[in-house]
Design a protein around this motif. Sequence first.
Motif, PDB file in Angstrom:
ATOM      1  N   LEU A  74      12.346   4.581   6.305  1.00 25.00           N
ATOM      2  CA  LEU A  74      13.399   3.610   6.607  1.00 25.00           C
ATOM      3  C   LEU A  74      14.525   3.618   5.580  1.00 25.00           C
ATOM      4  O   LEU A  74      15.585   3.043   5.819  1.00 25.00           O
ATOM      5  CB  LEU A  74      12.810   2.194   6.673  1.00 25.00           C
ATOM      6  N   GLY A  75      14.263   4.211   4.430  1.00 23.68           N
ATOM      7  CA  GLY A  75      15.251   4.132   3.363  1.00 23.68           C
ATOM      8  C   GLY A  75      15.282   2.759   2.728  1.00 23.68           C
ATOM      9  O   GLY A  75      16.303   2.338   2.180  1.00 23.68           O
ATOM     10  N   SER A  76      14.173   2.041   2.796  1.00 23.81           N
ATOM     11  CA  SER A  76      14.096   0.677   2.288  1.00 23.81           C
ATOM     12  C   SER A  76      13.190   0.613   1.059  1.00 23.81           C
ATOM     13  O   SER A  76      12.463   1.556   0.741  1.00 23.81           O
ATOM     14  CB  SER A  76      13.573  -0.266   3.365  1.00 23.81           C
ATOM     15  N   THR A  77      13.256  -0.511   0.373  1.00 22.85           N
ATOM     16  CA  THR A  77      12.347  -0.816  -0.726  1.00 22.85           C
ATOM     17  C   THR A  77      11.440  -1.935  -0.248  1.00 22.85           C
ATOM     18  O   THR A  77      11.905  -3.025   0.078  1.00 22.85           O
ATOM     19  CB  THR A  77      13.117  -1.252  -1.984  1.00 22.85           C
ATOM     20  N   ASP A  78      10.146  -1.653  -0.191  1.00 26.72           N
ATOM     21  CA  ASP A  78       9.175  -2.589   0.370  1.00 26.72           C
ATOM     22  C   ASP A  78       8.268  -3.142  -0.724  1.00 26.72           C
ATOM     23  O   ASP A  78       7.794  -2.397  -1.589  1.00 26.72           O
ATOM     24  CB  ASP A  78       8.302  -1.902   1.426  1.00 26.72           C
ATOM     25  N   VAL A  88       5.786  -8.154   2.353  1.00 23.67           N
ATOM     26  CA  VAL A  88       6.164  -9.527   2.017  1.00 23.67           C
ATOM     27  C   VAL A  88       7.677  -9.658   1.877  1.00 23.67           C
ATOM     28  O   VAL A  88       8.271 -10.668   2.261  1.00 23.67           O
ATOM     29  CB  VAL A  88       5.447  -9.970   0.726  1.00 23.67           C
ATOM     30  N   PHE A  89       8.309  -8.621   1.332  1.00 22.03           N
ATOM     31  CA  PHE A  89       9.774  -8.618   1.207  1.00 22.03           C
ATOM     32  C   PHE A  89      10.258  -7.191   1.353  1.00 22.03           C
ATOM     33  O   PHE A  89       9.674  -6.264   0.796  1.00 22.03           O
ATOM     34  CB  PHE A  89      10.207  -9.184  -0.142  1.00 22.03           C
ATOM     35  N   ARG A  90      11.318  -7.021   2.127  1.00 21.73           N
ATOM     36  CA  ARG A  90      11.910  -5.698   2.324  1.00 21.73           C
ATOM     37  C   ARG A  90      13.412  -5.796   2.096  1.00 21.73           C
ATOM     38  O   ARG A  90      14.079  -6.699   2.613  1.00 21.73           O
ATOM     39  CB  ARG A  90      11.613  -5.183   3.725  1.00 21.73           C
ATOM     40  N   THR A  91      13.929  -4.857   1.321  1.00 22.75           N
ATOM     41  CA  THR A  91      15.365  -4.791   1.106  1.00 22.75           C
ATOM     42  C   THR A  91      15.779  -3.328   1.177  1.00 22.75           C
ATOM     43  O   THR A  91      14.953  -2.455   1.473  1.00 22.75           O
ATOM     44  CB  THR A  91      15.756  -5.427  -0.248  1.00 22.75           C
ATOM     45  N   CYS A  92      17.041  -3.051   0.921  1.00 21.88           N
ATOM     46  CA  CYS A  92      17.517  -1.668   0.948  1.00 21.88           C
ATOM     47  C   CYS A  92      18.748  -1.556   0.058  1.00 21.88           C
ATOM     48  O   CYS A  92      19.399  -2.567  -0.240  1.00 21.88           O
ATOM     49  CB  CYS A  92      17.831  -1.216   2.375  1.00 21.88           C
ATOM     50  N   PRO A  93      19.087  -0.332  -0.372  1.00 21.65           N
ATOM     51  CA  PRO A  93      20.234  -0.164  -1.270  1.00 21.65           C
ATOM     52  C   PRO A  93      21.539  -0.700  -0.697  1.00 21.65           C
ATOM     53  O   PRO A  93      22.412  -1.140  -1.454  1.00 21.65           O
ATOM     54  CB  PRO A  93      20.291   1.357  -1.473  1.00 21.65           C
ATOM     55  N   LEU A  94      21.691  -0.696   0.624  1.00 20.17           N
ATOM     56  CA  LEU A  94      22.930  -1.150   1.242  1.00 20.17           C
ATOM     57  C   LEU A  94      23.265  -2.590   0.873  1.00 20.17           C
ATOM     58  O   LEU A  94      24.434  -2.940   0.681  1.00 20.17           O
ATOM     59  CB  LEU A  94      22.831  -1.015   2.768  1.00 20.17           C
ATOM     60  N   GLU A  95      22.244  -3.449   0.755  1.00 15.86           N
ATOM     61  CA  GLU A  95      22.493  -4.862   0.477  1.00 15.86           C
ATOM     62  C   GLU A  95      22.269  -5.232  -0.988  1.00 15.86           C
ATOM     63  O   GLU A  95      22.307  -6.409  -1.337  1.00 15.86           O
ATOM     64  CB  GLU A  95      21.630  -5.745   1.376  1.00 15.86           C
TER      65      GLU A  95
END
Length: 233
Positions: A74-78, A88-95
């Motif tokens: 996904l290209g996310s940080t989980d 529990v929390f997912r984010t990504c470099p875009l935000e």
Amino acid sequence: MDYTNKLVLAPMVRVPFSLSFDIVYISFITSAKSLLGTLPFRLLAAEYGADITYGEEIIDHKFLKCDRFENEILGSTDFVERGTDIVVFRTCPLERDWVVFQMGTSDAVRALRAAEIVYKDVAAIDINTGCPKSFSLSGGMGAALLSKPELIHDILTTLKRNLNATITCKIRLLGSPQQTVDLARKIEKTGVSALGVHGRKIKDRPRDPAKWDEIADVVSALSIPVIANGDIF
């Protein structure tokens, strides 16, 4: 983080989706399932004009059980609960430059340990001292902290001293406008970058109108930005 004159997405849980998505959002939603309303919703809000977005409140106890993973698909940080596949929390470099991680806590040391896990992946850490739900109150978190300004001070100053991060706090209205202003001034002295004020008291329900005049009292009393929260127009 600059909070002046910004449009901010409030922290919300269980946000329903009845929208059309392009392929990037569909990929997040398909894999996130129970996390609808978190990363997908924040990305949509940012696309449609939100300058700053908040994640839903996450309790420090829960977050301390998480490990950080780079999701290459996904290209996310989980942040995944150990021994499970629960994100529990997912984010990504875009935000990265505008997302705020909101935490529920009742202990300064525990809050710091939880914040250390995530602060490099988000734009700011926000401490929720306004949630009136029973699970927060029973754990001494959320609005239960409103009657414990010394503990609020301890939590916020501990984070400020130990993290190179933007720290903010969210409250709700107290019994009188002066009580709210007095608490807001004490919080400002901790060095937080902004203060969110939910324009209702603990006993108020979402159907009750937010008291914008009492939020305005806080704005007039502080020199830091105040985020007004409570109603949708």
